[in-house]
Design an enzyme around this catalytic site. Sequence first.
Site: not given
Ligand SMILES: Cc1ncc(COP(=O)(O)O)c(C=O)c1O
Length: 393
Positions: A67, A121, A193, A218
């Site tokens: 882990r 998000y 983010d 992404k």
């Molecule tokens: C700006 C942004 N942050 C975070 C996330 C979340 O990522 P994950 O899908 O890997 O949980 C996304 C997903 O689309 C996103 O567009």
Amino acid sequence: MSDDSDNRKPATRLAQAGRRPEWTRMPDQPGGIVNPPVWRASTILYDDVAHLRAAVTNTHERLFYGRKGTPTSWSLADALTGMEPGAEGTMLFPSGVAAISCALMAVLKPGDQLLMVDSAYDPTRSFCEKMLRPLGIDTVYYDPLIGAGIEALISERTRAIFLESPGSLSFEVQDVPAITAIARAKGIVTLIDNTWATPLFFSALSHGVDISILSCTKYIVGHSDAMMGSVTATPQFWNAVQSTAWLFGQMVSPDDAWLAARGLRTLDVRLRRHQESALAIAQWLAGRPEVARVLHPALPSCPGHEIWVRDFAGASGLFTFILNGGDEAARAALIDSLRHFGIGYSWGGYESLALPVDPQRFRTATQWNAAGPAVSDALSFAPALLIRTSIRP
Ligand SMILES: Cc1ncc(COP(=O)(O)O)c(C=O)c1O
């Protein structure tokens, strides 16, 4: 830990990061492999009880138990740390959402108040409402374009400010230095983010942010075949991030870490192609009579464009455009008729996608005014499309 005096270009760092000899070489043998391999593990076998007991004291980047990771995940974390000058370390998570929620839990406690950007998000907002609020942590949403005006929202209880720039779906570019300067002066922690820009196009910690979060799903993975998140922190917040992630038992599979590390090596070339493709499409759309507005940070029609020019080193491949009138059915027909764009969630892969988006469902501090400030409310729900470009020319 990243080295502040390191003057290598970011793309050079990408090629060299996370390849420590102890992760790529066999003892007593000349030479080594280029990439750390996939080390899969749950049990680690110790030579004797003394070694087993000694291992407990410092488990960071040490074989201890599956882990806590293996060289495969340490190498990826090390490479991500190396991309953020001023960072102490990076923790990896099974998704971007897991990274966001754990970072928030690392810095907040009951009674605190969080300032959350209105264009976050939407699952980030859900975490605030459905998890933090019942724990006694209030969230106040703020206008992404607030800049230094954030000071007026700060109260005795404000503990953290969360940024996302550009914002999800509506792409407002935030004045990060203005916000972080005020936060630092008041002892408030800032988190961002940074998924859209990645550290290649926006150096979050250099702009005063304390904790930088990526959905590696992404652009880092880059091929639509693995999920992952990361949290990179300054020395001040590194222990809190690391221990919270460990308390929640967060970890990533070595196979996924290897895929992400492989993606990371080509991030620079992929992002530049995303930039080129997205800009070509965005500029073409901007000239079409059927399009009311294009929300792409590199175009003047995007709120905060001048801040993008000032602070960013590039633009990635995700943007929104708003149709000039039309309805839900017309928007769906347009998307259904696209030949080279798939229809599906996520972004940052090598293929293109188009999606209908309705930001008004996820805004409380600001009004989603799709057709721009001069247009009547009737048009404020004009159909918008999210475009995710491919790396094809
Ligand atoms: C700006 C942004 N942050 C975070 C996330 C979340 O990522 P994950 O899908 O890997 O949980 C996304 C997903 O689309 C996103 O567009």
